[in-house]
Scaffold this motif. Structure first.
Motif, PDB file in Angstrom:
ATOM      1  N   ASP A  33       0.845  -1.205   0.000  1.00 32.03           N
ATOM      2  CA  ASP A  33       0.000   0.000   0.000  1.00 32.03           C
ATOM      3  C   ASP A  33       0.881   1.256   0.000  1.00 32.03           C
ATOM      4  O   ASP A  33       2.097   1.181   0.175  1.00 32.03           O
ATOM      5  CB  ASP A  33      -0.938  -0.014   1.208  1.00 32.03           C
ATOM      6  CG  ASP A  33      -0.217  -0.432   2.474  1.00 32.03           C
ATOM      7  OD1 ASP A  33       0.868   0.115   2.746  1.00 32.03           O
ATOM      8  OD2 ASP A  33      -0.718  -1.336   3.182  1.00 32.03           O
ATOM      9  N   SER A  74      -9.171   7.997  -8.677  1.00 34.43           N
ATOM     10  CA  SER A  74      -9.081   7.546  -7.296  1.00 34.43           C
ATOM     11  C   SER A  74      -7.999   6.485  -7.155  1.00 34.43           C
ATOM     12  O   SER A  74      -7.280   6.186  -8.111  1.00 34.43           O
ATOM     13  CB  SER A  74     -10.458   6.993  -6.899  1.00 34.43           C
ATOM     14  OG  SER A  74     -10.446   6.659  -5.548  1.00 34.43           O
ATOM     15  N   SER A  77      -8.753   0.652  -3.294  1.00 34.58           N
ATOM     16  CA  SER A  77      -8.885   0.673  -1.828  1.00 34.58           C
ATOM     17  C   SER A  77      -7.853  -0.223  -1.134  1.00 34.58           C
ATOM     18  O   SER A  77      -7.460   0.051  -0.010  1.00 34.58           O
ATOM     19  CB  SER A  77     -10.302   0.280  -1.423  1.00 34.58           C
ATOM     20  OG  SER A  77     -10.585  -0.989  -1.957  1.00 34.58           O
ATOM     21  N   THR A  81      -5.754   5.413   0.230  1.00 38.14           N
ATOM     22  CA  THR A  81      -6.699   6.444  -0.203  1.00 38.14           C
ATOM     23  C   THR A  81      -5.943   7.480  -1.041  1.00 38.14           C
ATOM     24  O   THR A  81      -4.715   7.453  -1.114  1.00 38.14           O
ATOM     25  CB  THR A  81      -7.272   7.180   1.019  1.00 38.14           C
ATOM     26  OG1 THR A  81      -6.161   7.784   1.708  1.00 38.14           O
ATOM     27  CG2 THR A  81      -7.991   6.229   1.966  1.00 38.14           C
ATOM     28  N   GLU A  83      -5.631  10.437  -0.185  1.00 40.32           N
ATOM     29  CA  GLU A  83      -4.794  11.159   0.795  1.00 40.32           C
ATOM     30  C   GLU A  83      -3.459  10.444   0.987  1.00 40.32           C
ATOM     31  O   GLU A  83      -2.418  11.074   1.100  1.00 40.32           O
ATOM     32  CB  GLU A  83      -5.520  11.267   2.146  1.00 40.32           C
ATOM     33  CG  GLU A  83      -6.581  12.345   2.191  1.00 40.32           C
ATOM     34  CD  GLU A  83      -6.100  13.675   1.611  1.00 40.32           C
ATOM     35  OE1 GLU A  83      -5.079  14.190   2.099  1.00 40.32           O
ATOM     36  OE2 GLU A  83      -6.733  14.186   0.652  1.00 40.32           O
ATOM     37  N   ASP A  84      -3.512   9.115   1.058  1.00 41.27           N
ATOM     38  CA  ASP A  84      -2.261   8.341   1.213  1.00 41.27           C
ATOM     39  C   ASP A  84      -1.353   8.577   0.017  1.00 41.27           C
ATOM     40  O   ASP A  84      -0.137   8.691   0.158  1.00 41.27           O
ATOM     41  CB  ASP A  84      -2.546   6.839   1.329  1.00 41.27           C
ATOM     42  CG  ASP A  84      -3.266   6.485   2.608  1.00 41.27           C
ATOM     43  OD1 ASP A  84      -3.053   7.180   3.619  1.00 41.27           O
ATOM     44  OD2 ASP A  84      -4.045   5.514   2.597  1.00 41.27           O
TER      45      ASP A  84
END
Ligand code: BGC
Length: 546
Positions: A33, A74, A77, A81, A83-84
């Motif tokens: 991630d 986007s 998931s 996100t 933001e990440d």
């Protein structure tokens, strides 16, 4: 080394190709991630790279590992996100690492709402966003790219009872670039990421944007016009950002992607890559010198991107049938290693884990004209798993340590998105970052030194190249020059020690300074310059008048 004024940054980039899914799992769900990638940025700083190219990280059913995009605005998931992503981008920029992201513009996933609307009825306003037909006979001259899985470039849609066009998997319908609304929307997507601060895009599969009857539907003038239009907007609104072309084509067809310096800034040199593997196997420089001689000059602001391996099969498309057979016989004896027109293996396994050959290939990658791109894991000599389907065998988790899940994830091993490499030679207990950090002469530390030495000169990134043709064909030698700076590179492509006599008369009076150890070699005189090289050895020398 500070960049000279007017020197575009991408000429001196050292690109590291990473996939967020495979790099580091920060939350223990078995999938890499963005917070994980962020945590590992210092590793990349230590390695010396200054640019990351990220594979697609957008929402997607992941039937082509994210090259099947279901939402361009986007983040998937599993990867975090938006933001990440933004945090990661800030962290990368703080470390002076630029970030190139993937833009898959030729096609979407069939799960994308645009396609769902398009297929819903013939009258839908988005009907014309994709390429529909009542017959599957159109554009029959276009080749099939994913030969092992697809029978046709047309697929039947039972919902709207017509065929749609797809150059890749049938779940990846091609967008219709004749529709101005599509072109507009793709620019909006690019703008969205540029405004966020990304430094450039690898534009995926660019030769296939437009279809025309009676052609092979590749590299069409209409396609170039669309790409130029994107570049014009980029220059106007986001100067300094970069476009990198994925166009797997012959040199003569690749050249137009640079146009007059007003289309792409960079393009991968697809024909060179397999010929570097051929040269080392044949112990003959000819495949390499020949293809580079056939490579046309490109505008001064443009740059080739060189690579040894990436996330796909080692493509053999830009070879003749005989050359392809040779590559398959040499590098993919086991048929399971073959996929479409390529070989699905990593660098270390291709080179039989021979450290000398791995070093030689990386030495050429870093010294031939262009910007190098390193595929994640190849800097530690990771292996692959041909038992995983498609190209997944070269996309296994990064091997950080010899511990739990190779340090990739705290999840139960069964939960990982893919199993780690476990065999005795390439498995994570044997090949991992932590242990290689501890030994000075590990491949990882050697790669760091190679990159550091490359960065001591701009001649590799933007200099000219002149080949020397010594009588010994096993030696590939060239001089890279930028202004007064001259670098002599000598590669021994063979498995045995070699002597070579180089005609360096035009550099008479220069001394040679070996760039890794900074030791001085004898001054060039009238006589041929004699060098001896061990098996697969290479030298980088600075030529200096002292
Ligand atoms: C990418 C592949 C992908 C294909 C379809 C390519 O050229 O490199 O990984 O499967 O485009 O998007």
């Amino acid at each position: 080394m500070p960049l000279e004024k007017d020197e575009p940054w991408y000429k001196h980039a050292i690109i590291y190709q990473a996939h967020v899914r495979t790099f580091y799992d920060s939350n223990g769900d078995g999938i890499g991630d963005f917070p994980g990638l962020d945590e590992k940025l210092d590793y990349l700083v230590d390695l010396g790279i200054n640019t990351i190219w990220l594979m697609p990280f957008f929402p997607s059913p992941l039937r082509d590992d994210g090259y099947d995009i279901a939402d361009y605005y986007s983040v998937h998931s599993s990867y975090g996100t938006l933001e990440d992503f933004k945090k990661f981008l800030v962290s990368a920029h703080e470390r002076r690492i630029r970030v190139i992201i993937e833009m898959v513009l030729n096609h979407t996933s069939d799960q994308h709402p645009w396609f769902q609307e398009s297929r819903s009825s013939q009258e839908n306003p988005r009907r014309d966003w994709y390429v529909w037909s009542s017959t599957d006979a159109r554009y029959h001259e276009a080749r099939i790219i994913f030969l092992d899985t697809e029978m046709s470039n047309w697929a039947w849609d039972p919902v709207s009872k017509s065929y749609y066009w797809h150059r890749f998997f049938s779940h990846q319908p091609d967008l219709n670039y004749d529709n101005p609304a599509v072109r507009e929307e793709i620019w909006n997507v690019m703008k969205f990421w540029l405004e966020m601060g990304v430094d450039g895009f690898r534009l995926d599969a660019v030769p296939y944007l437009v279809e025309r009857e009676g052609t092979n539907c590749e590299n069409l003038p209409e396609t170039h016009a669309i790409l130029k239009e994107l570049r014009r907007k980029l220059d106007e609104q986001f100067p300094g950002k970069m476009l990198l072309a994925e166009a797997n084509q012959w040199p003569a067809d690749l050249r137009p992607y640079f146009a007059d310096g007003d289309e792409f800034h960079m393009a991968f040199h697809f024909p060179l890559m397999p010929r570097m593997f051929m040269g080392v196997k044949l112990e003959d420089r000819k495949p390499i010198t020949e293809i580079l001689q056939q490579t046309p000059e490109i505008p001064p602001s443009c740059q080739w991107c060189l690579f040894l391996r990436n996330h796909d099969e080692l493509t053999l498309e830009m070879l003749t049938d005989i050359e392809r057979d040779y590559m398959n016989d040499s590098y993919a004896q086991d048929k399971a290693m073959r996929l479409n027109l390529g070989i699905r293996r990593r660098l270390a396994t291709l080179l039989d884990n021979d450290r000398r050959r791995i070093e030689l290939m990386n030495g050429m990658l870093m010294s031939l004209p262009g910007t190098p791109s390193i595929y994640y894991g190849d800097e530690i000599g990771m292996g692959d798993n041909i038992n995983l389907g498609d190209r997944n065998g070269v996309r296994t988790p990064m091997q950080w340590s010899g511990g739990w899940n190779g340090g990739f994830s705290a999840a139960d091993p069964e939960k990982l998105y893919a199993p780690l490499i476990q065999d005795p030679v390439y498995g994570f207990p044997a090949v991992n970052v932590l242990s290689q950090k501890r030994t000075q002469h590990s491949l990882l530390n050697w790669m760091g030194r190679l990159i550091a030495v490359r960065k001591t000169t701009h001649a590799f990134g933007s200099g000219s190249i002149e080949f020397l043709y010594p009588g010994n064909q096993r030696i590939l030698a060239y001089v890279r020059q930028l202004g007064d700076e001259k670098i002599l590179v000598v590669n021994n492509l063979s498995n045995a020690a070699q002597a070579v006599e180089l005609d360096l008369r035009r550099y008479k009076g220069n001394i040679l300074i070996e760039m890794f150890g900074k030791n001085i070699f004898p001054r060039v005189g009238e006589l041929p310059y004699l060098l001896t090289l061990g098996p697969y050895q290479f030298y980088w020398f600075r030529l200096r008048r002292i």
